[in-house]
Design an enzyme around this catalytic site. Structure first.
Site, PDB file in Angstrom:
ATOM      1  N   VAL A   1       9.654  37.572  14.985  1.00  0.00           N
ATOM      2  CA  VAL A   1       7.745  37.787  15.907  1.00  0.00           C
ATOM      3  C   VAL A   1       7.992  39.261  14.939  1.00  0.00           C
ATOM      4  O   VAL A   1       6.735  39.303  15.305  1.00  0.00           O
ATOM      5  CB  VAL A   1       8.067  37.531  17.649  1.00  0.00           C
ATOM      6  CG1 VAL A   1       7.160  37.337  17.892  1.00  0.00           C
ATOM      7  CG2 VAL A   1       8.738  35.978  17.161  1.00  0.00           C
ATOM      8  N   GLY A   2       8.514  39.881  15.598  1.00  0.00           N
ATOM      9  CA  GLY A   2       7.963  41.666  14.728  1.00  0.00           C
ATOM     10  C   GLY A   2       7.731  41.652  13.877  1.00  0.00           C
ATOM     11  O   GLY A   2       7.109  42.370  13.701  1.00  0.00           O
TER      12      GLY A   2
ATOM     13  N   LYS B   1       2.080  41.633  27.723  1.00  0.00           N
ATOM     14  CA  LYS B   1       2.195  40.047  28.125  1.00  0.00           C
ATOM     15  C   LYS B   1       3.614  39.844  28.300  1.00  0.00           C
ATOM     16  O   LYS B   1       4.906  39.971  27.108  1.00  0.00           O
ATOM     17  CB  LYS B   1       2.495  39.138  26.996  1.00  0.00           C
ATOM     18  CG  LYS B   1       1.641  37.805  26.061  1.00  0.00           C
ATOM     19  CD  LYS B   1       2.574  37.083  26.738  1.00  0.00           C
ATOM     20  CE  LYS B   1       4.025  36.746  25.480  1.00  0.00           C
ATOM     21  NZ  LYS B   1       5.100  35.978  26.476  1.00  0.00           N
TER      22      LYS B   1
ATOM     23  N   GLY C   1      11.238  42.058  20.551  1.00  0.00           N
ATOM     24  CA  GLY C   1      11.905  40.962  20.683  1.00  0.00           C
ATOM     25  C   GLY C   1      12.717  40.835  19.616  1.00  0.00           C
ATOM     26  O   GLY C   1      13.190  42.214  18.650  1.00  0.00           O
ATOM     27  N   SER C   2      12.514  39.758  18.941  1.00  0.00           N
ATOM     28  CA  SER C   2      12.935  39.470  17.702  1.00  0.00           C
ATOM     29  C   SER C   2      12.710  39.719  15.999  1.00  0.00           C
ATOM     30  O   SER C   2      11.446  39.831  16.016  1.00  0.00           O
ATOM     31  CB  SER C   2      13.081  37.826  17.741  1.00  0.00           C
ATOM     32  OG  SER C   2      11.708  37.081  17.591  1.00  0.00           O
TER      33      SER C   2
ATOM     34  N   CYS D   1      20.032  43.962  22.691  1.00  0.00           N
ATOM     35  CA  CYS D   1      19.810  43.779  21.439  1.00  0.00           C
ATOM     36  C   CYS D   1      21.050  45.264  21.061  1.00  0.00           C
ATOM     37  O   CYS D   1      21.451  45.348  19.771  1.00  0.00           O
ATOM     38  CB  CYS D   1      18.363  45.108  21.416  1.00  0.00           C
ATOM     39  SG  CYS D   1      18.281  46.222  21.987  1.00  0.00           S
TER      40      CYS D   1
ATOM     41  N   GLU E   1      10.506  46.706  18.665  1.00  0.00           N
ATOM     42  CA  GLU E   1      12.183  47.115  18.456  1.00  0.00           C
ATOM     43  C   GLU E   1      12.669  45.820  18.834  1.00  0.00           C
ATOM     44  O   GLU E   1      12.484  45.125  19.518  1.00  0.00           O
ATOM     45  CB  GLU E   1      12.003  47.692  20.254  1.00  0.00           C
ATOM     46  CG  GLU E   1      11.512  49.448  20.800  1.00  0.00           C
ATOM     47  CD  GLU E   1      12.606  50.566  20.848  1.00  0.00           C
ATOM     48  OE1 GLU E   1      13.242  49.860  19.861  1.00  0.00           O
ATOM     49  OE2 GLU E   1      12.317  51.256  20.819  1.00  0.00           O
TER      50      GLU E   1
ATOM     51  N   GLU F   1      22.954  38.353  14.286  1.00  0.00           N
ATOM     52  CA  GLU F   1      22.589  38.107  15.603  1.00  0.00           C
ATOM     53  C   GLU F   1      22.725  37.131  16.932  1.00  0.00           C
ATOM     54  O   GLU F   1      21.691  36.525  16.554  1.00  0.00           O
ATOM     55  CB  GLU F   1      21.257  38.813  16.345  1.00  0.00           C
ATOM     56  CG  GLU F   1      21.177  39.333  17.769  1.00  0.00           C
ATOM     57  CD  GLU F   1      19.886  40.240  18.165  1.00  0.00           C
ATOM     58  OE1 GLU F   1      18.824  39.587  17.737  1.00  0.00           O
ATOM     59  OE2 GLU F   1      20.247  41.335  18.712  1.00  0.00           O
TER      60      GLU F   1
END
Ligand code: NAD
Length: 478
Positions: free
Chosen positions: A228-229, A171, A224-225, A280, A246, A379
């Site tokens: 959400v991770g 996705k 991703g962020s 990142c 990651e 970040e």
């Protein structure tokens, strides 16, 4: 109009719904993608499961490797076309897009060559026992990717999973997913059996949620962020799945008094303007020892003043940010920093002639930034650099490790002993000594600690990460 790629076929969303694809350099839609649903994800996971029982599951490691190597050749044969697509989808300058496609091809080349080099082990054990350790694919692996490097991320996450024989469901991000779809065509042309690679496009809270909560996946790779991770890790925990995360970073560039300042300054600016800071591993904290602070900052200020954001074709330091929300978010950090009295040391320009609706943001330099300020800890994910002075080695270690993140660090010093002392004390996944950049680095294990995530991708280590291990104990006595 782009469809999902499921079981080797191009299929529309079960609802027929689509999402627009915006060109970040103009703000205008130029294509549509399918808006994936739970039913689409079901179909993709079923196709992947079936592939494991079909020709894909029966392939030798060498055959898998040849297909990936062929993909590499086909990507390079269409290098310019794919670079233009990546630049249009993400807004990045053409030279950066070209590099990303080269790196995607390199992933296929690397893991194509590595596919049949992952050897098991034979373990000395009791008399009359033969013990071997096998590496086996997990089965169906789910991959969720961000928008900043769609082509590279495909190579980094999906390709090693295929190399070791998993069947994959990807996705990609709703904000940039055209090159991963183009790679599906290339994979089919290279001979990848149907169902080994499936792509469902769409929103995170719809298709992404359905994929990470699916009952028939065996592994999740998420990039991703951190927010959400964390949700994805919880979803995996419900079914005790292995999850590789990651996530983000707030990586320091640490410049000591004895550093080669000219070289450091060149890397410092690149590390924050590359991909408009939406990386990142962006070097978003510039730590400078007090003895060279003023001299070095003057050099960096000069480079910022000369920097510019422009369209992909202008090929300046940065392109636009990915979308209006990201532009507002980054501008918010800049506005709050100014309002709180942080000195704005320099700003680049937005090049003349960029289209009005694009999401541009000039490279921006602040300093000195207090150590507890948001710019020093959070970040930003934009071309905004925070300068923080430090006193000595002890102070540098304390400050470098002081954020919630731990992805990479750059250390600039001529002192060899200090290079190793610093490298060993950094709480992060990669350290660069008198250089900086994880951009390519296909061969180099990559990943974070703390809120930057866990697990390692890239390099040979990713082959092991995407495999489970089985120990077989055989008694051969009479
Ligand atoms: P994001 O977390 O918003 O989205 C990443 C992916 O997750 C997208 O495909 C999105 O659709 C999907 N998603 C969103 N909500 C979901 C949900 N509820 N369930 C399942 N999937 C969902 O991140 P982003 O804004 O696309 O990317 C920026 C972030 O990614 C930054 O924090 C950046 O540091 C990080 N990043 C990390 C690395 C790394 O290797 N460490 C690399 C690139 C980007």
């Amino acid at each position: 109009m782009q469809s999902h790629f499921i079981g080797g076929e191009w299929v529309a969303s079960s609802t027929g719904q689509t999402l627009p694809v915006l060109d970040p350099s103009t703000g205008l839609a130029f294509d549509e993608i399918a808006r994936g649903t739970a039913a689409d994800v079901d179909r993709a996971v079923a196709a992947a499961r079936a592939a494991l029982d079909g020709p894909w599951g029966r392939m030798t490691a060498t055959e898998r490797g040849r297909i990936l190597s062929k993909m590499s050749e086909l990507i390079l044969a269409r290098h310019e076309e794919l670079s233009l697509l990546e630049a249009r989808d993400t807004g990045k300058p053409m030279s950066q897009a070209r590099n990303d496609i080269t790196v995607a091809a390199r992933y296929c080349e690397y893991y194509g060559g590595a596919a049949d080099k992952l050897h098991g082990e034979q373990i000395p054990y009791l008399n009359d026992f033969h013990v071997v350790v096998l590496h086996e694919p997990y089965g169906v692996t789910a991959h969720i990717l961000p928008w900043n490097y769609p082509a590279q991320m495909f190579g980094r996450s999906v390709v090693p999973a295929l190399a070791v024989g998993n069947a994959t469901v990807l996705k990609p991000s709703e904000d940039a997913c055209l090159t991963p779809l183009a790679f599906c065509r290339i994979a089919a042309e290279a001979g990848l059996p149907a169902g080994a690679l499936n792509v469902v496009t769409g929103l995170g809270e719809e298709a992404g949620h359905a994929l990470t909560h699916h009952g028939d996946i065996n592994f999740i790779s998420f990039t991703g962020s951190p927010e959400v991770g964390t949700m994805v890790q919880k979803a995996g925990a419900e079914r005790t799945l292995k999850v590789v995360l990651e996530l983000g970073g707030k990586s320091p560039q640490i410049v000591f008094d004895d550093a080669n300042l000219e070289r450091a300054a060149t890397f410092v600016i690149k590390a924050i303007t590359q991909n408009a800071g939406q990386t990142c591993s962006a070097g978003s904290r510039l730590m400078v020892q007090r003895g060279v602070h003023d001299r070095f900052v003057a050099m960096v200020v000069e480079k910022f003043r000369q920097s510019a954001a422009g369209t992909p074709a202008m090929d300046r330091d940065c392109g636009p940010l990915i979308n209006a929300a990201q532009q507002r978010r980054v501008q918010g950090y800049v506005d709050r920093a100014i309002a709180s009295g942080i000195p704005l040391l320099a700003q680049g320009v937005v090049a003349e002639g960029v289209p009005e609706g694009g999401f541009y943001m000039p490279p921006t330099l602040f300093g000195p930034v207090p150590r507890d300020h948001a710019l020093a800890c959070e970040e930003v994910f934009g071309p905004v650099l925070a300068i923080i002075p430090f006193d000595d080695e002890e102070d540098a270690v304390r400050l470098a490790n002081a954020t919630d993140f731990g992805l990479i660090a750059g250390i600039w010093t001529a002192d060899g002993g200090r290079q190793i002392r610093m490298a060993r004390r950094m709480k992060c996944g990669q350290v660069y000594l008198n250089c900086y950049g994880a951009g390519g680095g296909v061969e180099l294990p990559f990943g974070g600690v703390k809120k930057s995530g866990h697990g390692r991708e890239k390099g040979f280590m990713a082959m092991e990460e995407f495999c489970t291990v089985k120990t077989v104990v055989q008694y051969y006595g009479s």
